[in-house]
Design a protein around this motif. Sequence first.
Motif, short mmCIF file in Angstrom:
data_model
loop_
_atom_site.label_atom_id
_atom_site.label_comp_id
_atom_site.label_asym_id
_atom_site.label_seq_id
_atom_site.Cartn_x
_atom_site.Cartn_y
_atom_site.Cartn_z
N ASP A 1 34.14 36.76 43.25
CA ASP A 1 32.49 38.07 43.27
C ASP A 1 32.48 38.02 44.55
O ASP A 1 32.15 39.46 44.07
N ILE A 2 32.63 37.71 45.98
CA ILE A 2 32.14 38.71 46.79
C ILE A 2 32.93 40.07 46.98
O ILE A 2 32.86 41.10 47.25
N ALA A 3 34.80 39.59 47.19
CA ALA A 3 35.15 41.06 47.07
C ALA A 3 35.28 41.73 45.64
O ALA A 3 34.99 43.07 46.45
N LEU A 4 34.69 41.58 44.53
CA LEU A 4 34.91 42.49 43.75
C LEU A 4 33.29 42.73 43.18
O LEU A 4 33.23 44.18 43.08
N ARG A 5 32.71 42.89 44.14
CA ARG A 5 31.44 43.57 44.96
C ARG A 5 30.87 44.43 45.98
O ARG A 5 30.18 44.80 45.62
N THR A 6 32.07 43.98 46.62
CA THR A 6 31.60 45.00 48.26
C THR A 6 33.17 46.10 47.59
O THR A 6 32.80 46.71 48.67
N SER A 7 34.03 45.83 46.89
CA SER A 7 35.02 46.66 46.86
C SER A 7 35.56 46.73 45.50
O SER A 7 36.72 46.16 45.16
N PRO A 8 35.20 47.61 45.35
CA PRO A 8 35.89 48.68 43.62
C PRO A 8 37.56 48.12 43.83
O PRO A 8 37.63 48.13 42.73
N PRO A 9 38.10 49.21 44.69
CA PRO A 9 39.61 49.04 44.95
C PRO A 9 40.32 47.56 44.42
O PRO A 9 41.23 47.21 44.07
N ALA A 10 39.27 46.58 44.69
CA ALA A 10 39.90 44.82 44.57
C ALA A 10 39.93 44.92 42.49
O ALA A 10 40.62 44.08 42.20
N PHE A 11 39.44 46.18 41.83
CA PHE A 11 39.50 45.28 40.35
C PHE A 11 41.64 45.54 40.10
O PHE A 11 41.57 44.66 39.28
N ASP A 12 41.86 46.61 40.50
CA ASP A 12 42.92 46.55 39.85
C ASP A 12 44.10 45.35 40.66
O ASP A 12 45.05 45.29 40.23
N LEU A 13 43.55 44.91 41.82
CA LEU A 13 43.78 43.99 42.01
C LEU A 13 44.04 42.58 41.56
O LEU A 13 44.40 41.79 41.36
N LEU A 14 42.12 41.93 41.54
CA LEU A 14 42.54 40.71 41.07
C LEU A 14 41.69 40.95 39.85
O LEU A 14 41.94 39.28 38.68
N PHE A 15 40.89 41.11 39.10
CA PHE A 15 41.67 41.55 37.54
C PHE A 15 42.33 41.14 36.86
O PHE A 15 42.57 40.29 35.74
N PRO A 16 43.89 41.31 36.71
CA PRO A 16 44.80 40.55 35.84
C PRO A 16 45.04 39.43 36.63
O PRO A 16 45.72 38.65 35.89
#
Length: 412
Positions: free
Chosen positions: A156-171
């Motif tokens: 949650d923290i990573a996705l809220r604070t770093s939009p580039p994390a979407f491509d990395l963490l969503f899958p």
Amino acid sequence: MRRRTAARNKQSRSNRSWVLRGGIAAIAIALGYLSITQSLGYAMAKGSPEKAYAIAPSDGRIGALLAYRLWAADGGPAQRDKAARIAWDSLVDEPLAVPAVATLAFDAELRGRSAEAKKLFVHSDALSRRELLTQLWLIEDAVRHDDVPLAIRHYDIALRTSPPAFDLLFPVLAGAVSDPAIFKVLVPTLARRPLWGEAFIRYLSTSGPDPRRTAHFFRLLVANRITVPEVDRAGVVNALVAANAFNDAWAYYQTLRSSADRRQSRDAEFEQQLDAPTAFDWTPRMSDFGLTATIQRTDKSGVFDFSAPSTVGGIVLEQLQLLPPGRYQLAGRSTVIGQTPQSAPYWVLICTDGRELGRVAVPNASQDNGRFAGAFTVDKSCPAQVLRLIVRPSSAVSGVSGQIEHVLLRPL
């Protein structure tokens, strides 16, 4: 018995670890340079960190950035040693230099000093939650200790604070939604409506690894009073259809259209104007060659309107069917159409294996008030069919145009 239970629990934790971690450690190292350049706008504006450090070696912020960059570049043991020394010096000058703390944490991890690495990563997290690689390490550490709530918290923290994390963490997260332990924690997280929540639901509907799991997950979300937009629910139906999981697709489709009956076509009067139709709804088809097709509201209900320029033809409307074996009648009413019999539009029912099950011509509006009817036979080897309206190319200068006011395919 206890040994078997312990073995199952251990296997469950192992599977969860693979699902949640997803090779995060390796990806984190690969992303090191990207992460640092994205967070260093002010340093890059002055030139390279190396040049800036040469000019101002006592500026802990610049030193920390250079240390992080040198370490992430993975130039070998000597370069990593240099990066660590610069990082320590930077912390003396600037104790809040997060990149320096992260550099030392990764260095400690690489050298096998896990306890020291964790202490440093926790400190880095306390200083700033915007350091993506720190959050990735903390996710992995939480999974390593089978602490799902803590892992989801750092997601949650990573996705809220770093939009580039979407491509990395969503899958990675998408592959975990079927795990009950993860779902139990993920639901209250999504219930708080984080900024990434809708994007994650959209990702699942369009790119989830298993549409069956996604459909199950969306059902659970709705059961827990978490809104899943209709466009995303429709996306799952279409993903299931694309996977030839027709029965699963229909079962989930009924969560959108509870009154739907698979023994006949739907929306005979074109009353539904859907922003996101599923394959089981009427789907107008348009083309770059001038074919137009729209469902429009009228005073009474609705109408399907289509047109095609001279010499252009093709599919203008379709709807997927799951008709049981048997005989069926197609009946309806058209308006406006005025063509020669050879150029008249027609309905066709096609089995999904490519076989044509029959055609029904759409007459001119002046003929029997535009009424049309015909029959089809569906056999056991054809579990799914597509009903289509086809426009034939016409040599008339005005092309072809018309409207369908009513159409229904039902058992005889």
